[in-house]
Design a protein around this motif. Structure first.
Motif, PDB file in Angstrom:
ATOM      1  N   LEU A   1      34.790  15.715 -45.336  1.00 27.93           N
ATOM      2  CA  LEU A   1      34.041  16.217 -43.834  1.00 27.93           C
ATOM      3  C   LEU A   1      32.985  15.504 -43.689  1.00 27.93           C
ATOM      4  CD1 LEU A   1      34.834  18.364 -41.933  1.00 27.93           C
ATOM      5  CD2 LEU A   1      33.622  20.322 -43.623  1.00 27.93           C
ATOM      6  N   ALA A   2      32.176  15.348 -44.391  1.00 23.72           N
ATOM      7  CA  ALA A   2      30.626  15.071 -44.209  1.00 23.72           C
ATOM      8  C   ALA A   2      30.954  13.245 -43.440  1.00 23.72           C
ATOM      9  CB  ALA A   2      29.545  14.962 -45.299  1.00 23.72           C
ATOM     10  N   GLU A   3      31.722  12.468 -44.092  1.00 21.74           N
ATOM     11  CA  GLU A   3      31.914  11.127 -43.696  1.00 21.74           C
ATOM     12  C   GLU A   3      32.456  11.177 -42.451  1.00 21.74           C
ATOM     13  OE1 GLU A   3      35.449   8.195 -45.622  1.00 21.74           O
ATOM     14  OE2 GLU A   3      33.973   8.730 -46.765  1.00 21.74           O
ATOM     15  N   ARG A   4      33.410  12.267 -41.808  1.00 21.07           N
ATOM     16  CA  ARG A   4      34.306  12.233 -40.693  1.00 21.07           C
ATOM     17  C   ARG A   4      33.478  12.739 -39.579  1.00 21.07           C
ATOM     18  NH1 ARG A   4      37.500  10.423 -44.480  1.00 21.07           N
ATOM     19  NH2 ARG A   4      39.824   9.724 -43.918  1.00 21.07           N
ATOM     20  N   LEU A   5      32.559  13.176 -40.196  1.00 22.02           N
ATOM     21  CA  LEU A   5      31.768  14.308 -38.711  1.00 22.02           C
ATOM     22  C   LEU A   5      30.872  13.209 -38.639  1.00 22.02           C
ATOM     23  CD1 LEU A   5      31.276  17.699 -40.218  1.00 22.02           C
ATOM     24  CD2 LEU A   5      32.669  17.032 -38.078  1.00 22.02           C
ATOM     25  N   LYS A   6      30.231  12.076 -39.405  1.00 17.60           N
ATOM     26  CA  LYS A   6      28.862  11.118 -39.323  1.00 17.60           C
ATOM     27  C   LYS A   6      30.004  10.164 -38.284  1.00 17.60           C
ATOM     28  CE  LYS A   6      26.298  11.878 -43.190  1.00 17.60           C
ATOM     29  NZ  LYS A   6      26.154  11.189 -44.617  1.00 17.60           N
ATOM     30  N   LYS A   7      31.609  10.029 -38.678  1.00 19.83           N
ATOM     31  CA  LYS A   7      31.716   9.092 -37.560  1.00 19.83           C
ATOM     32  C   LYS A   7      31.776   9.283 -36.213  1.00 19.83           C
ATOM     33  CE  LYS A   7      35.730   5.868 -37.550  1.00 19.83           C
ATOM     34  NZ  LYS A   7      36.756   5.964 -38.385  1.00 19.83           N
ATOM     35  N   LEU A   8      32.501  10.612 -36.017  1.00 17.96           N
ATOM     36  CA  LEU A   8      32.631  11.143 -34.909  1.00 17.96           C
ATOM     37  C   LEU A   8      31.605  11.293 -34.228  1.00 17.96           C
ATOM     38  CD1 LEU A   8      35.311  14.056 -35.647  1.00 17.96           C
ATOM     39  CD2 LEU A   8      36.369  11.796 -34.297  1.00 17.96           C
ATOM     40  N   VAL A   9      29.958  11.126 -34.936  1.00 15.55           N
ATOM     41  CA  VAL A   9      29.022  11.747 -34.188  1.00 15.55           C
ATOM     42  C   VAL A   9      28.541  10.027 -33.618  1.00 15.55           C
ATOM     43  CG1 VAL A   9      26.232  11.742 -34.762  1.00 15.55           C
ATOM     44  CG2 VAL A   9      28.043  13.581 -35.465  1.00 15.55           C
ATOM     45  N   ARG A  10      28.558   9.022 -35.356  1.00 11.92           N
ATOM     46  CA  ARG A  10      29.078   7.976 -34.579  1.00 11.92           C
ATOM     47  C   ARG A  10      28.980   7.001 -33.634  1.00 11.92           C
ATOM     48  NH1 ARG A  10      29.768   5.763 -39.091  1.00 11.92           N
ATOM     49  NH2 ARG A  10      31.760   5.249 -39.104  1.00 11.92           N
ATOM     50  N   GLN A  11      30.215   7.656 -33.080  1.00  8.37           N
ATOM     51  CA  GLN A  11      31.443   6.994 -31.631  1.00  8.37           C
ATOM     52  C   GLN A  11      31.233   7.887 -30.946  1.00  8.37           C
ATOM     53  OE1 GLN A  11      33.361   4.652 -31.750  1.00  8.37           O
ATOM     54  NE2 GLN A  11      33.273   3.739 -33.794  1.00  8.37           N
ATOM     55  N   GLY A  12      30.105   8.643 -31.141  1.00  9.58           N
ATOM     56  CA  GLY A  12      29.792   9.475 -29.607  1.00  9.58           C
ATOM     57  C   GLY A  12      31.164  10.559 -29.041  1.00  9.58           C
ATOM     58  N   ILE A  13      31.365  10.530 -30.088  1.00  7.58           N
ATOM     59  CA  ILE A  13      32.536  11.572 -29.612  1.00  7.58           C
ATOM     60  C   ILE A  13      32.200  13.797 -30.163  1.00  7.58           C
ATOM     61  CG2 ILE A  13      35.253  12.652 -30.299  1.00  7.58           C
ATOM     62  CD1 ILE A  13      35.963   9.976 -30.964  1.00  7.58           C
TER      63      ILE A  13
ATOM     64  N   GLU B   1      40.083  -4.128 -32.393  1.00  7.02           N
ATOM     65  CA  GLU B   1      41.541  -5.234 -32.441  1.00  7.02           C
ATOM     66  C   GLU B   1      41.258  -5.314 -30.126  1.00  7.02           C
ATOM     67  OE1 GLU B   1      44.749  -6.301 -32.937  1.00  7.02           O
ATOM     68  OE2 GLU B   1      42.882  -6.422 -34.400  1.00  7.02           O
ATOM     69  N   PRO B   2      42.081  -6.070 -29.458  1.00  7.89           N
ATOM     70  CA  PRO B   2      42.197  -6.344 -27.833  1.00  7.89           C
ATOM     71  C   PRO B   2      43.783  -5.238 -28.141  1.00  7.89           C
ATOM     72  CG  PRO B   2      43.101  -7.611 -28.854  1.00  7.89           C
ATOM     73  CD  PRO B   2      42.534  -6.737 -29.975  1.00  7.89           C
ATOM     74  N   CYS B   3      43.700  -3.958 -28.106  1.00  6.31           N
ATOM     75  CA  CYS B   3      44.371  -2.923 -27.592  1.00  6.31           C
ATOM     76  C   CYS B   3      43.573  -1.573 -27.756  1.00  6.31           C
ATOM     77  CB  CYS B   3      45.466  -3.409 -28.181  1.00  6.31           C
ATOM     78  SG  CYS B   3      46.420  -2.032 -28.777  1.00  6.31           S
ATOM     79  N   SER B   4      44.204  -0.877 -26.440  1.00 10.16           N
ATOM     80  CA  SER B   4      43.138   0.277 -26.439  1.00 10.16           C
ATOM     81  C   SER B   4      44.011   1.774 -27.594  1.00 10.16           C
ATOM     82  CB  SER B   4      43.841   1.342 -25.008  1.00 10.16           C
ATOM     83  OG  SER B   4      42.929   0.300 -23.913  1.00 10.16           O
ATOM     84  N   MET B   5      45.258   1.279 -27.857  1.00 10.60           N
ATOM     85  CA  MET B   5      46.008   2.333 -29.020  1.00 10.60           C
ATOM     86  C   MET B   5      45.003   2.090 -30.494  1.00 10.60           C
ATOM     87  SD  MET B   5      49.173   3.382 -30.163  1.00 10.60           S
ATOM     88  CE  MET B   5      50.263   4.103 -28.437  1.00 10.60           C
ATOM     89  N   ALA B   6      45.199   0.697 -30.514  1.00 10.60           N
ATOM     90  CA  ALA B   6      44.782   0.263 -32.056  1.00 10.60           C
ATOM     91  C   ALA B   6      43.413   0.882 -31.890  1.00 10.60           C
ATOM     92  CB  ALA B   6      44.866  -1.283 -32.160  1.00 10.60           C
ATOM     93  N   ARG B   7      42.289   0.567 -31.084  1.00 12.02           N
ATOM     94  CA  ARG B   7      40.996   0.492 -31.094  1.00 12.02           C
ATOM     95  C   ARG B   7      41.020   2.811 -30.957  1.00 12.02           C
ATOM     96  NH1 ARG B   7      39.137  -2.355 -25.631  1.00 12.02           N
ATOM     97  NH2 ARG B   7      39.140  -4.398 -26.902  1.00 12.02           N
ATOM     98  N   THR B   8      41.671   3.170 -30.303  1.00 15.45           N
ATOM     99  CA  THR B   8      41.308   4.402 -30.557  1.00 15.45           C
ATOM    100  C   THR B   8      42.015   5.709 -32.021  1.00 15.45           C
ATOM    101  OG1 THR B   8      42.186   4.778 -28.037  1.00 15.45           O
ATOM    102  CG2 THR B   8      42.630   6.995 -29.745  1.00 15.45           C
ATOM    103  N   ILE B   9      42.850   4.804 -32.663  1.00 13.36           N
ATOM    104  CA  ILE B   9      43.164   4.827 -33.916  1.00 13.36           C
ATOM    105  C   ILE B   9      42.284   4.679 -35.116  1.00 13.36           C
ATOM    106  CG2 ILE B   9      45.421   4.001 -34.714  1.00 13.36           C
ATOM    107  CD1 ILE B   9      47.706   4.154 -33.459  1.00 13.36           C
ATOM    108  N   GLY B  10      41.835   3.492 -34.191  1.00 13.38           N
ATOM    109  CA  GLY B  10      40.984   2.805 -35.501  1.00 13.38           C
ATOM    110  C   GLY B  10      39.537   4.393 -35.648  1.00 13.38           C
ATOM    111  N   VAL B  11      39.347   4.799 -35.259  1.00 10.59           N
ATOM    112  CA  VAL B  11      38.965   6.063 -34.881  1.00 10.59           C
ATOM    113  C   VAL B  11      38.905   7.394 -34.739  1.00 10.59           C
ATOM    114  CG1 VAL B  11      37.034   7.363 -33.121  1.00 10.59           C
ATOM    115  CG2 VAL B  11      36.954   5.003 -33.068  1.00 10.59           C
ATOM    116  N   ILE B  12      39.901   8.070 -34.416  1.00 10.22           N
ATOM    117  CA  ILE B  12      40.784   9.438 -34.367  1.00 10.22           C
ATOM    118  C   ILE B  12      42.314   9.372 -35.457  1.00 10.22           C
ATOM    119  CG2 ILE B  12      39.744   9.982 -32.253  1.00 10.22           C
ATOM    120  CD1 ILE B  12      42.338  10.299 -31.485  1.00 10.22           C
ATOM    121  N   GLY B  13      42.513   8.437 -35.882  1.00 11.28           N
ATOM    122  CA  GLY B  13      43.612   7.683 -36.472  1.00 11.28           C
ATOM    123  C   GLY B  13      44.589   8.636 -37.667  1.00 11.28           C
ATOM    124  N   ASP B  14      43.459   9.335 -38.169  1.00  9.18           N
ATOM    125  CA  ASP B  14      43.446   9.617 -39.717  1.00  9.18           C
ATOM    126  C   ASP B  14      43.813  11.060 -39.573  1.00  9.18           C
ATOM    127  OD1 ASP B  14      41.166  10.955 -41.320  1.00  9.18           O
ATOM    128  OD2 ASP B  14      40.169   9.373 -40.235  1.00  9.18           O
TER     129      ASP B  14
END
Length: 170
Positions: free
Chosen positions: A53-65, A9-22
């Motif tokens: 947990l493995a799924e969420r950790l993989k996503k955080l690694v993939r996103q560079g967090i 999305e062209p919205c900084s909040m939406a992009r952030t929620i897409g990564v850390i919003g659950d």
């Protein structure tokens, strides 16, 4: 809009929620800031299933967090360390904690206190203007399209009503 589309999305909040919003990702990040680093530590603290947990950790690694650092070879095991991108989430986490401390505590009070190492005092996080240093409130902030907006006149999605070029944050 689908959950996976938020990151585009062209919205900084939406992009952030897409990564850390659950909820699980936010709780994993909480544990990271409390210095939990190992899979078993996250699982024990959160009671989350291994798969989730493995799924969420993989996503955080993939996103560079987070970055994965091996700490044991047989069997191979890793620690999860916040990157600078992950550490930059600290103000967001503290804002959530402060809201919870203000609106969600019971008669026992705050579950954790935060102490500034430099001055030794317990503190409440505050948001200030990066330009003048004054505290910010929603009523004192106005938005206007930036260079990444969809068009110079709107910040609304194409299929939604057009928003005014200047809006109050509240």
């Amino acid at each position: 809009m689908k959950w996976k589309e938020l990151e585009e999305e062209p919205c900084s909040m939406a992009r952030t929620i897409g990564v850390i919003g659950d909820r699980w990702t936010l709780l994993i990040l909480r544990e990271c800031f409390l210095r939990t680093r190992r899979f078993e530590g996250f699982q024990s603290a959160l009671g989350i299933t291994r798969h989730l947990l493995a799924e969420r950790l993989k996503k955080l690694v993939r996103q560079g967090i987070l970055r994965r650092i091996p700490y044991q070879e047989a069997p191979k095991r890793h620690e999860y360390i916040l990157t600078q991108k992950g550490l930059d989430l600290y103000p967001i986490m503290m804002a959530l904690v402060h809201w919870g401390d203000t609106h969600m505590v019971d008669e026992r009070g705050r579950p954790l206190l935060h102490q500034h190492r430099k001055c030794g005092k317990d503190f409440d996080p505050v948001m200030v203007c990066s330009e003048c240093g004054e505290p910010l409130s929603a009523k004192e902030v106005h938005t206007h399209p930036g260079p990444g907006a969809q068009s110079p006149l709107t910040t609304a999605a194409p299929d939604k009503p057009k928003a005014k070029a200047r809006r109050s944050a509240a």
